[in-house]
Motif scaffolding. Structure first.
Motif: not given
Length: 137
Positions: A26-49
């Motif tokens: 909006i205008g000159e700003l970009l608001f990025v939603s919270g990003i989690l450590p997921l792949d493109d299938q919404s599966q957790l990446v990185g285990g417990d690391d």
């Protein structure tokens, strides 16, 4: 003149886990939603690391920025949500590599949990847009 809100869905980011989009311009700003450590299938990446999870989160943040022609230097504010504040050291090295010389305003918050079981961090950001909307994503 009122700025128009543009909802942005980035290919390869996976389906939203709830009722939201990847980012809003909006205008000159970009608001990025919270990003989690997921792949493109919404599966957790990185285990417990925490470091491996941070690699995924910051790579996905880069995808969102690239979709609108932005980069890490355009981020003006970043918020990190950690389930264990002691992970800060492991995550900070990854963060520094992505941000390089850029230093956005920043907040780090320890939370009791995130929406994805096993996720150790979530990152949201606000960036200035390098060009006006609309975007082709």
């Amino acid at each position: 003149m009122t700025a128009t809100k543009h909802e942005i869905f980035v290919p390869g980011m996976g389906p939203p886990l709830s009722h939201y989009c990847d980012a809003v311009a909006i205008g000159e700003l970009l608001f990025v939603s919270g990003i989690l450590p997921l792949d493109d299938q919404s599966q957790l990446v990185g285990g417990d690391d925490a470091q491996a999870q941070a690699e995924q989160v910051f790579a996905r943040l880069e995808q969102v920025l690239a979709a609108v022609g932005a980069q890490y230097a355009d981020i003006v504010k970043v918020t990190l949500f950690l389930t264990d504040v002691n992970d800060r050291a492991a995550i900070n090295g990854v963060r520094k590599r992505y941000f390089a010389q850029s230093r956005p305003a920043s907040t780090l918050v320890e939370v009791s949990g995130l929406i994805t079981p096993g996720a150790r961090l979530e990152v949201e950001a606000i960036a200035r847009l390098p060009r006006p909307a609309p975007y082709g994503v």
